[in-house]
Design a protein around this motif. Structure first.
Motif: not given
Length: 169
Positions: A29-36, A131-139, A145-150
Motif C-alpha cells: 500500500n505504501k508503494i502504491s501511494r508513492l507511485i501515485d 519502498l526504500k528505492e522509491l522513497e530515495k527517488s522522491d519524484r 511511468e505509473r503503469i511501468e512502476m506497477r
C-alpha cells in the motif's frame, strides 16, 4: 550481554509469529501511494490524505490484494465508502483507458495464493527494499511511468505469474 541476547531472541520469535501477509499488504500500500504521490483521488478528484484503494475489494478478491494494478490512490474519505468503488473504476477508465480497466477486471482470474508465513516474510522484506528505492527517488511519475512502476514492482516481488503482473500500454 545475556539480557541483550534474550531481547533479540524474543524479537525474532515475535517476528516469526507475526502475520506477514498483513505486513506485506502495508508495504505494498505504501508503494502504491508513492507511485501515485502528488495526484488527486481517482474517485472524487480531491487532495488530502490518500489511501491505497483497491479497485476490487480485498474481501471478495483476496488473491489480487497485493497486485499493484488493483491498488490506486483514493482519498481516505472515499476509501471508507464502498459506493465510491464505482467512481474509482470510472476514474481509472478516464485516466488510463478502458483497456487498462479490462486488464484489472481480468486479474480476478488470478489463481489462489499459497504462500506460508515465512514466504510472506521474505516478500515483505523485498517490498521494503523497493519502498526504500522509491522513497530515495522522491519524484512524481507520469501516467505511463505509473503503469511501468506497477509492472516492475509486481515482477520484482514475484507474487503473481507474469501474465497477471504486466499491463502493456
Amino acid at each position: 550481554k545475556i539480557k541483550r541476547a534474550e531481547r533479540k531472541k524474543k524479537r525474532e520469535e515475535k517476528s516469526l509469529d507475526a502475520d506477514w501477509s498483513k505486513r506485506l499488504q502495508t508495504e505494498i500500500n505504501k508503494i502504491s501511494r508513492l507511485i501515485d504521490r502528488g495526484l488527486t483521488c481517482l474517485a472524487r478528484n480531491v487532495r488530502g490524505q490518500m489511501h491505497a484503494g483497491h479497485v476490487y475489494a480485498r474481501g471478495g478478491n483476496s488473491t489480487i490484494k497485493f497486485n499493484l494494478h488493483n491498488i490506486h490512490r483514493q482519498s481516505a474519505h472515499s476509501n471508507h465508502f464502498q459506493n465510491d468503488d464505482g467512481a474509482l473504476r470510472e476514474g481509472l477508465v478516464n485516466e488510463y483507458g478502458q483497456d487498462y480497466m479490462d486488464f484489472i477486471s481480468e486479474l480476478r482470474r488470478t489463481p489462489m495464493l499459497s504462500f506460508n508465513n515465512f514466504e510472506y516474510r521474505e516478500l515483505t522484506q523485498k517490498a521494503r527494499k523497493i519502498l526504500k528505492e522509491l522513497e530515495k527517488s522522491d519524484r512524481i511519475y507520469s501516467k505511463s511511468e505509473r503503469i511501468e512502476m506497477r509492472n516492475r514492482v509486481n515482477l520484482e516481488l514475484k507474487v503473481y505469474d507474469t501474465q497477471f503482473c504486466e499491463f502493456n500500454m
